[in-house]
Write a protein that holds these residues in place. Structure first.
Motif, PDB file in Angstrom:
ATOM      1  N   SER A 108      38.362  30.042  47.443  1.00 58.57           N
ATOM      2  CA  SER A 108      39.385  31.051  47.132  1.00 58.57           C
ATOM      3  C   SER A 108      40.206  30.664  45.904  1.00 58.57           C
ATOM      4  O   SER A 108      40.663  31.532  45.164  1.00 58.57           O
ATOM      5  CB  SER A 108      40.293  31.276  48.346  1.00 58.57           C
ATOM      6  N   TRP A 109      40.412  29.370  45.673  1.00 63.91           N
ATOM      7  CA  TRP A 109      41.137  28.992  44.455  1.00 63.91           C
ATOM      8  C   TRP A 109      40.383  29.489  43.223  1.00 63.91           C
ATOM      9  O   TRP A 109      40.955  30.114  42.333  1.00 63.91           O
ATOM     10  CB  TRP A 109      41.342  27.471  44.373  1.00 63.91           C
ATOM     11  N   LEU A 110      39.085  29.228  43.185  1.00 63.06           N
ATOM     12  CA  LEU A 110      38.273  29.642  42.038  1.00 63.06           C
ATOM     13  C   LEU A 110      38.293  31.154  41.892  1.00 63.06           C
ATOM     14  O   LEU A 110      38.369  31.678  40.774  1.00 63.06           O
ATOM     15  CB  LEU A 110      36.833  29.138  42.207  1.00 63.06           C
ATOM     16  N   GLU A 111      38.255  31.848  43.025  1.00 68.28           N
ATOM     17  CA  GLU A 111      38.312  33.313  43.007  1.00 68.28           C
ATOM     18  C   GLU A 111      39.589  33.780  42.297  1.00 68.28           C
ATOM     19  O   GLU A 111      39.548  34.651  41.420  1.00 68.28           O
ATOM     20  CB  GLU A 111      38.293  33.813  44.463  1.00 68.28           C
ATOM     21  N   GLY A 112      40.719  33.188  42.686  1.00 67.67           N
ATOM     22  CA  GLY A 112      42.000  33.542  42.074  1.00 67.67           C
ATOM     23  C   GLY A 112      42.036  33.183  40.596  1.00 67.67           C
ATOM     24  O   GLY A 112      42.497  33.969  39.763  1.00 67.67           O
ATOM     25  N   PHE A 113      41.546  32.003  40.289  1.00 67.11           N
ATOM     26  CA  PHE A 113      41.498  31.545  38.893  1.00 67.11           C
ATOM     27  C   PHE A 113      40.706  32.531  38.031  1.00 67.11           C
ATOM     28  O   PHE A 113      41.160  32.955  36.963  1.00 67.11           O
ATOM     29  CB  PHE A 113      40.861  30.150  38.853  1.00 67.11           C
ATOM     30  N   LEU A 114      39.535  32.920  38.524  1.00 69.41           N
ATOM     31  CA  LEU A 114      38.683  33.824  37.739  1.00 69.41           C
ATOM     32  C   LEU A 114      39.322  35.204  37.606  1.00 69.41           C
ATOM     33  O   LEU A 114      39.161  35.863  36.583  1.00 69.41           O
ATOM     34  CB  LEU A 114      37.294  33.939  38.378  1.00 69.41           C
ATOM     35  N   LYS A 115      40.082  35.600  38.632  1.00 72.46           N
ATOM     36  CA  LYS A 115      40.761  36.895  38.578  1.00 72.46           C
ATOM     37  C   LYS A 115      41.783  36.908  37.427  1.00 72.46           C
ATOM     38  O   LYS A 115      41.830  37.830  36.624  1.00 72.46           O
ATOM     39  CB  LYS A 115      41.458  37.150  39.925  1.00 72.46           C
ATOM     40  N   GLY A 116      42.590  35.845  37.364  1.00 71.51           N
ATOM     41  CA  GLY A 116      43.590  35.758  36.297  1.00 71.51           C
ATOM     42  C   GLY A 116      42.947  35.630  34.924  1.00 71.51           C
ATOM     43  O   GLY A 116      43.385  36.245  33.948  1.00 71.51           O
ATOM     44  N   LEU A 117      41.881  34.842  34.865  1.00 68.11           N
ATOM     45  CA  LEU A 117      41.182  34.638  33.594  1.00 68.11           C
ATOM     46  C   LEU A 117      40.545  35.941  33.127  1.00 68.11           C
ATOM     47  O   LEU A 117      40.606  36.303  31.942  1.00 68.11           O
ATOM     48  CB  LEU A 117      40.119  33.548  33.782  1.00 68.11           C
ATOM     49  N   ARG A 118      39.963  36.665  34.084  1.00 68.26           N
ATOM     50  CA  ARG A 118      39.322  37.936  33.749  1.00 68.26           C
ATOM     51  C   ARG A 118      40.354  38.949  33.252  1.00 68.26           C
ATOM     52  O   ARG A 118      40.105  39.709  32.317  1.00 68.26           O
ATOM     53  CB  ARG A 118      38.622  38.463  35.000  1.00 68.26           C
ATOM     54  N   ARG A 119      41.534  38.933  33.873  1.00 71.12           N
ATOM     55  CA  ARG A 119      42.589  39.862  33.479  1.00 71.12           C
ATOM     56  C   ARG A 119      43.014  39.549  32.035  1.00 71.12           C
ATOM     57  O   ARG A 119      43.154  40.444  31.206  1.00 71.12           O
ATOM     58  CB  ARG A 119      43.775  39.714  34.451  1.00 71.12           C
ATOM     59  N   ALA A 120      43.192  38.264  31.734  1.00 65.87           N
ATOM     60  CA  ALA A 120      43.562  37.879  30.367  1.00 65.87           C
ATOM     61  C   ALA A 120      42.447  38.221  29.381  1.00 65.87           C
ATOM     62  O   ALA A 120      42.697  38.705  28.273  1.00 65.87           O
ATOM     63  CB  ALA A 120      43.874  36.382  30.315  1.00 65.87           C
ATOM     64  N   SER A 121      41.216  37.982  29.819  1.00 65.96           N
ATOM     65  CA  SER A 121      40.064  38.252  28.965  1.00 65.96           C
ATOM     66  C   SER A 121      39.985  39.742  28.601  1.00 65.96           C
ATOM     67  O   SER A 121      39.717  40.114  27.461  1.00 65.96           O
ATOM     68  CB  SER A 121      38.807  37.773  29.705  1.00 65.96           C
ATOM     69  N   HIS A 122      40.260  40.620  29.579  1.00 62.67           N
ATOM     70  CA  HIS A 122      40.314  42.063  29.313  1.00 62.67           C
ATOM     71  C   HIS A 122      41.469  42.392  28.383  1.00 62.67           C
ATOM     72  O   HIS A 122      41.319  43.110  27.403  1.00 62.67           O
ATOM     73  CB  HIS A 122      40.527  42.840  30.621  1.00 62.67           C
ATOM     74  N   ARG A 123      42.642  41.879  28.744  1.00 60.29           N
ATOM     75  CA  ARG A 123      43.844  42.200  28.011  1.00 60.29           C
ATOM     76  C   ARG A 123      43.728  41.853  26.529  1.00 60.29           C
ATOM     77  O   ARG A 123      44.160  42.601  25.652  1.00 60.29           O
ATOM     78  CB  ARG A 123      45.029  41.448  28.639  1.00 60.29           C
ATOM     79  N   PHE A 124      43.146  40.703  26.247  1.00 61.13           N
ATOM     80  CA  PHE A 124      43.079  40.246  24.852  1.00 61.13           C
ATOM     81  C   PHE A 124      41.719  40.554  24.224  1.00 61.13           C
ATOM     82  O   PHE A 124      41.419  40.086  23.129  1.00 61.13           O
ATOM     83  CB  PHE A 124      43.399  38.744  24.774  1.00 61.13           C
ATOM     84  N   ARG A 125      40.896  41.345  24.930  1.00 57.42           N
ATOM     85  CA  ARG A 125      39.561  41.719  24.438  1.00 57.42           C
ATOM     86  C   ARG A 125      38.784  40.501  23.964  1.00 57.42           C
ATOM     87  O   ARG A 125      38.329  40.434  22.822  1.00 57.42           O
ATOM     88  CB  ARG A 125      39.675  42.744  23.310  1.00 57.42           C
ATOM     89  N   CYS A 126      38.691  39.543  24.836  1.00 56.20           N
ATOM     90  CA  CYS A 126      38.118  38.251  24.479  1.00 56.20           C
ATOM     91  C   CYS A 126      37.217  37.782  25.628  1.00 56.20           C
ATOM     92  O   CYS A 126      37.663  37.069  26.515  1.00 56.20           O
ATOM     93  CB  CYS A 126      39.278  37.278  24.234  1.00 56.20           C
TER      94      CYS A 126
END
Lengths: 340, 340
Positions: free
Chosen positions: B114-132
């Protein structure tokens, strides 16, 4: 990036001083221009100019104390050489040319003196050898030595060789000899002191040579249908190439280029075979070639032995034909250099 | 790179499975093409096509448990967001646009759920936000959570803003408010539970926003003579900009845009000043503009407050003019978020 935190502040070493040292050792102006680096160590980020008509190759690699090297066993300069060499091996595996790298380094203050000096010496030697200067990086303090290298390379657009192009009937080749590095590690583990001059196996373990010339040659001639580097051992990596290509493989024990007997007197043949199948860290190239083009391959290419070890099949399994003729499913050795 | 070692093998999590998860979460085909990524997660390396007429920006950043975040205090999704946001902040500081990133992740098997799940969720959100999008990476197992992010960006050739261009008489500016992130960290340290919704300071500490639009605007108009991002705090970073430019600076306490009083009731004014000078992690932009062009700056640019805090001088020292008129040498706070 560089100059970004002050976690060395307060100690004997300031991070800014450490960064200046890296810049002096690794990123001199005379070295960076030729490979497209326009702004090196010391700003928020590096600037690099890709050449028109080329694609950029990007790869990053962990190199961690305890997992990838042992602080007490591995000479500092070998750690420096190898952390860059193995990242560049990924560029060789795409058929590319290295252009620059970024170094992320975390280390204890106790290692900011002579250990760091040795590390930078090995890294600088590899950087010269592979014409791949440091463009930037990040440093911080940690109890363990942690290294991450990002290598940046180039390949003519459309010429990169992927893992996914192997077709039924393609011949399977490897460069060099398999298993030498893991046998070298066993020598090192057995040695009482750090060994700086040694036989082929230990040299290969400490100072691997990415197969850049072979990779480039295969890519430029469009000979390889699929390619990857052997970092985890044939039994782990061949299934990855096959999975990416949606195929299987059939390889023959009798064809495997194993470590030379005279180099490995202390090891039995079974150990040499095990090393060739499951040993990691060889950084040789594994590639496939259509039988129609196989006549273009010489037994040595760019000074390097190239050996056909088997054939791509459609059945999605990896078969090893033993010397006695018996067939086995090849099991991924999943070899971990530091598992006891 | 990816698919390179098997150090998860034998455990409940195979590394190949972990890589597939990263590829699915972060590197879907629909996302990578638009930013020039031609080959994403899953091969020896990634392939990326730079646009003609642009320079490539390269930066890497450590994000380590215990140094940059606390396993028990920082929500996993904030770790994911912030590791990418702070690397991208270096691209903002050059006036560039992010294009893709490489993730190097080492973590204990206990955190592969679940930690990794949360980590990837935040990373994915940033990745979308910054188009990166993620183009690749490397994973391994470690006791500590270790993260290294390489961010790749672009800037029109010749338009990147370096640290080294500040001239005597240039005005000094910062974006946003200074010190919020460190006050947010203090709130977090005091909190009994993980706080997911919170005030401006805690939000800024957990989910910083790289100032991409401002950086790009300043670069495209050729307004900033020098620029960097504030990651270690003004008192550490302003001397770096001045050293790179061979100049000094004179800034005024009364002009510093500090954290809002209503957001930081529990902190005294002296604490807010200390945070504004020495607090790190704000990821605001620090930049200089010639007085001749200063009229082109509005108080808000791209929705973001921009404040003039002082002037570049020739004498190589940093002077802080206190509210009472007294002048002090500004000492580098060298603030370390996790020093007791």
């Amino acid at each position: 990036m560089m100059g970004k935190d002050t976690r060395f502040a307060g100690g004997a070493v300031s991070e800014d001083a450490l960064l200046r040292r890296l810049a002096t050792k690794l990123g001199g102006k005379e070295r960076i221009g030729a490979t497209g680096v326009r702004l090196g160590i010391g700003d928020d980020a590096a600037l690099w100019g890709a050449r028109p008509g080329f694609e950029t190759i990007l790869t990053c690699d962990w190199f961690l104390e305890g997992t990838h090297f042992l602080r007490e066993k591995h000479p500092a300069d070998a750690v420096g050489w190898k952390c860059l060499a193995r990242a560049i091996s990924d560029i060789a595996a795409m058929g590319g040319t290295p252009r620059c790298f970024l170094l992320s380094l975390a280390l204890p203050e106790s290692h900011a003196g002579s250990w760091l000096e040795g590390f930078l010496k090995g890294l600088r030697r590899a950087s010269h050898r592979f014409r791949c200067p440091a463009a930037g990086g990040d440093t911080t303090r940690q109890e363990k030595i942690l290294i991450n290298v990002t290598a940046i390379g180039e390949v003519k657009a459309g010429y990169a060789v992927r893992r996914s192009g192997a077709k039924k009937g393609d011949f399977i080749y490897v460069s060099g000899r398999l298993g030498e590095a893991v046998l070298g590690l066993r020598e090192l583990r057995g040695a009482k002191n750090l060994v700086r001059t040694a036989g082929a196996c230990l040299r290969k373990h400490l100072y691997p040579e990415p197969r850049l010339a072979l990779g480039r040659w295969l890519a430029s001639k469009r000979l390889a249908t699929a390619m990857m580097d052997l970092s985890d051992g044939l039994s782990s990596d061949l299934p990855r190439l096959c999975a990416a290509s949606g195929v299987g493989a059939r390889i023959k024990e009798a064809l495997l280029p194993m470590a030379r007997v005279q180099e490995t007197k202390s090891f039995h043949e079974a150990e040499r075979l095990h090393a060739a199948l499951d040993g990691g860290d060889d950084y040789e190239l594994l590639f496939t070639v259509s039988p129609k083009k196989a006549h273009l391959l010489q037994p040595r290419i760019a000074g390097l032995r190239v050996t056909r070890i088997g054939t791509i099949t459609t059945k999605r399994e990896i078969v090893l034909v033993r010397k006695v003729g018996r067939e086995e499913h090849l099991r991924a050795g999943g070899w971990d250099p530091f598992r006891p």
